[in-house]
Design an enzyme around this catalytic site. Structure first.
Site, PDB file in Angstrom:
ATOM      1  N   ARG A 162       5.855   5.006   5.956  1.00  0.00           N
ATOM      2  CA  ARG A 162       5.185   6.371   5.285  1.00  0.00           C
ATOM      3  C   ARG A 162       6.229   7.702   5.438  1.00  0.00           C
ATOM      4  NH1 ARG A 162       1.683   3.020   4.032  1.00  0.00           N
ATOM      5  NH2 ARG A 162      -0.448   3.418   3.798  1.00  0.00           N
ATOM      6  N   SER A 232      -6.095   7.396   4.102  1.00  0.00           N
ATOM      7  CA  SER A 232      -5.672   7.588   5.783  1.00  0.00           C
ATOM      8  C   SER A 232      -5.390   9.127   5.957  1.00  0.00           C
ATOM      9  CB  SER A 232      -4.724   6.480   6.062  1.00  0.00           C
ATOM     10  OG  SER A 232      -5.023   5.363   5.791  1.00  0.00           O
ATOM     11  N   GLU A 328      -1.078  12.058   8.369  1.00  0.00           N
ATOM     12  CA  GLU A 328      -0.240  11.565   7.259  1.00  0.00           C
ATOM     13  C   GLU A 328      -0.396  12.577   6.330  1.00  0.00           C
ATOM     14  OE1 GLU A 328      -1.763   8.909   3.906  1.00  0.00           O
ATOM     15  OE2 GLU A 328      -0.842   7.391   5.252  1.00  0.00           O
TER      16      GLU A 328
HETATM   17  N1  EPU Z   1     -10.286  -0.372  12.089  1.00  0.00           N
HETATM   18  C1  EPU Z   1     -11.331   0.075  13.059  1.00  0.00           C
HETATM   19  N2  EPU Z   1     -12.090   0.710  12.503  1.00  0.00           N
HETATM   20  C2  EPU Z   1     -12.323   1.030  11.265  1.00  0.00           C
HETATM   21  C3  EPU Z   1     -11.513   0.758  10.328  1.00  0.00           C
HETATM   22  C4  EPU Z   1     -10.392  -0.175  10.946  1.00  0.00           C
HETATM   23  O1  EPU Z   1     -11.226  -0.444  14.178  1.00  0.00           O
HETATM   24  O2  EPU Z   1     -13.246   1.973  11.122  1.00  0.00           O
HETATM   25  C5  EPU Z   1      -9.229  -1.392  12.530  1.00  0.00           C
HETATM   26  C6  EPU Z   1      -9.407  -2.896  12.525  1.00  0.00           C
HETATM   27  O3  EPU Z   1      -8.850  -3.426  13.734  1.00  0.00           O
HETATM   28  C7  EPU Z   1      -8.498  -3.208  11.230  1.00  0.00           C
HETATM   29  C8  EPU Z   1      -7.612  -2.405  11.481  1.00  0.00           C
HETATM   30  O4  EPU Z   1      -8.282  -0.796  11.933  1.00  0.00           O
HETATM   31  O5  EPU Z   1      -8.173  -4.570  11.333  1.00  0.00           O
HETATM   32  C9  EPU Z   1      -6.822  -1.996  10.074  1.00  0.00           C
HETATM   33  O6  EPU Z   1      -7.537  -1.381   9.307  1.00  0.00           O
HETATM   34  P1  EPU Z   1      -7.009  -1.420   7.452  1.00  0.00           P
HETATM   35  O7  EPU Z   1      -7.028  -2.784   7.297  1.00  0.00           O
HETATM   36  O8  EPU Z   1      -8.309  -0.817   6.995  1.00  0.00           O
HETATM   37  O9  EPU Z   1      -5.694  -0.758   7.624  1.00  0.00           O
HETATM   38  P2  EPU Z   1      -5.325   0.811   8.196  1.00  0.00           P
HETATM   39  O10 EPU Z   1      -4.269   0.299   9.077  1.00  0.00           O
HETATM   40  O11 EPU Z   1      -6.478   1.647   8.723  1.00  0.00           O
HETATM   41  C10 EPU Z   1      -3.616   0.922   6.332  1.00  0.00           C
HETATM   42  C11 EPU Z   1      -3.166   2.079   5.422  1.00  0.00           C
HETATM   43  C12 EPU Z   1      -3.719   2.309   4.284  1.00  0.00           C
HETATM   44  C13 EPU Z   1      -3.995   0.880   3.669  1.00  0.00           C
HETATM   45  C14 EPU Z   1      -4.539  -0.246   4.587  1.00  0.00           C
HETATM   46  C15 EPU Z   1      -4.315  -1.636   3.986  1.00  0.00           C
HETATM   47  C16 EPU Z   1      -2.100   3.682   6.934  1.00  0.00           C
HETATM   48  C17 EPU Z   1      -1.922   5.176   7.746  1.00  0.00           C
HETATM   49  N3  EPU Z   1      -2.923   3.240   6.033  1.00  0.00           N
HETATM   50  O12 EPU Z   1      -4.768   1.405   6.860  1.00  0.00           O
HETATM   51  O13 EPU Z   1      -3.377   3.198   3.449  1.00  0.00           O
HETATM   52  O14 EPU Z   1      -4.567   1.069   2.571  1.00  0.00           O
HETATM   53  O15 EPU Z   1      -3.475  -0.069   5.781  1.00  0.00           O
HETATM   54  O16 EPU Z   1      -3.201  -1.990   3.709  1.00  0.00           O
HETATM   55  O17 EPU Z   1      -0.891   3.083   7.287  1.00  0.00           O
HETATM   56  C18 EPU Z   1      -3.244   5.472   3.102  1.00  0.00           C
HETATM   57  O18 EPU Z   1      -2.397   5.484   3.753  1.00  0.00           O
HETATM   58  O19 EPU Z   1      -4.144   6.474   2.661  1.00  0.00           O
HETATM   59  C19 EPU Z   1      -4.017   4.335   3.123  1.00  0.00           C
HETATM   60  C20 EPU Z   1      -5.288   3.804   2.568  1.00  0.00           C
END
Ligand code: EPU
Length: 332
Positions: A162, A232, A328
């Site tokens: 990012r 995010s 972010e």
């Molecule tokens: N989780 C929770 N609570 C929640 C949601 C998620 O505990 O309410 C935990 C779970 O363990 C889950 C983990 O967080 O497995 C990861 O969640 P998710 O797969 O939704 O991914 P993220 O790390 O929250 C990142 C990117 C997203 C991207 C997704 C999918 C960043 C800051 N965000 O989110 O990007 O779509 O992975 O690859 O790296 C963005 O940057 O705006 C964005 C949406």
């Protein structure tokens, strides 16, 4: 070149907060952009795309530039790959659709990310195990201070999670991006959410991967058109070994991934949820009920309400788990 005064920025940021720009310009060519930059040399400047990753907490005392530079052009191709130049103001997801419909692979996992092509390299957009840095060969820019054209090879972009030289320095206006995409496709499992969606289909076609990504995103993430948000809100924190051990002592179930030489990555969404902030609402601002990392605006036009809520989250996570969350999203 038409430069407008006292323009309302509410339509130009996805949180839909109100603020006035002292000056506002929409150059349609690289030359027009250069003319504006050299004419308004001393003004404070901000370049925006669709505004999906920023919002305003006050009026902007300077010049907002919203480039309107379009065009898709195939520069070179062979049996294996194609090199395409896309104007910075092209809609990102329309560009992904253009590529997928022609069988060009490499950005299908980045389907439905809101924003423009020019914004993609700035924070090295990523999703479902893919990052845009892996398919960019050149980023064409104009330097804000001098108005000179400056092009960046992939290595010169300094891409990390990012982040990029464009985000670090905020000194360049991206005018177009050149991508190298593959003409063949075989699905590689990289991310649990996506693999679950494709579980009945071990060898999906390129188009089916795009559709699966769209399904996952539509289920988990709120549509910014109906519920204003900026995706995010925070980056997933990178921890040192010591920070990782402290966290696991407090929360033994915390997800922790190896982040190469950088250290360890944990999940900001998880930390926010454990701090009691998933689906929490304070007046007109809250976190999304299905995803703790998404801050949503239920109706305020005052960006300060959003930044105050965000500070509450940072404060809670810091005091409970001793981890700082870095936004972010850009706040002005
Ligand atoms: N989780 C929770 N609570 C929640 C949601 C998620 O505990 O309410 C935990 C779970 O363990 C889950 C983990 O967080 O497995 C990861 O969640 P998710 O797969 O939704 O991914 P993220 O790390 O929250 C990142 C990117 C997203 C991207 C997704 C999918 C960043 C800051 N965000 O989110 O990007 O779509 O992975 O690859 O790296 C963005 O940057 O705006 C964005 C949406």
């Amino acid at each position: 070149m038409n430069v407008q005064q006292h323009i309302q920025l509410q339509p130009y940021n996805s949180f839909r907060t109100k603020a006035l720009a002292k000056l506002f310009a929409q150059p349609e060519t690289v030359e027009e952009l250069q003319e504006i930059l050299t004419t308004y040399k001393s003004e404070n400047k901000l370049i925006i795309g669709h505004g999906y990753n920023l919002f305003f907490t006050r009026d902007f005392d300077g010049l907002i530039i919203k480039p309107e530079i379009y065009g898709l052009q195939i520069l070179e191709e062979n049996d294996y790959w194609v090199e395409i130049e896309a104007g910075a103001s092209e809609d990102w997801d329309a560009f992904v659709e253009f590529c997928v419909s022609r069988g060009y692979s490499g950005i299908e996992n980045l389907s439905l990310i809101p924003g423009t092509v020019g914004a993609a390299p700035i924070q090295n957009i990523g999703a479902y195990g893919a990052e845009v840095k892996d398919v960019i060969t050149l980023v064409k820019t104009v330097e804000t201070g001098s108005g000179n054209v400056k092009n960046f090879t992939n290595a010169e972009c300094d891409f990390t999670y990012r982040n990029s030289i464009f985000k670090q320095t905020r000194k360049y206006v991206i005018t177009s991006v050149i991508f190298r995409l593959q003409k063949s496709f075989s699905y590689v499992e990289k991310y649990a959410d996506l693999s679950r969606e494709l579980k009945d289909n071990p060898h999906p076609l390129l188009r089916e991967v795009r559709e699966a990504v769209i399904n996952v995103r539509n289920r988990k993430l709120p549509d910014p058109e109906s519920l204003p948000n900026a995706g995010s809100f925070f980056k997933n924190p990178i921890l040192t070994k010591e920070e990782k051990e402290n966290l696991l002592a407090l929360l033994p179930d915390a997800p922790v991934y190896n982040a190469g030489t950088d250290g360890f990555k944990t999940s900001a969404a998880y930390l926010i949820e454990k701090a009691g902030y998933k689906g929490k609402r304070k007046d007109n601002v809250g976190t999304y009920e299905h995803h703790a990392l998404i801050v949503v605006n239920y109706g305020t036009e005052n960006g300060k309400e959003i930044s105050d809520f965000v500070q509450d989250i940072q404060h809670e996570v810091k005091s409970k788990f001793d981890i700082g969350l870095e936004p972010e999203v850009w706040m002005f």
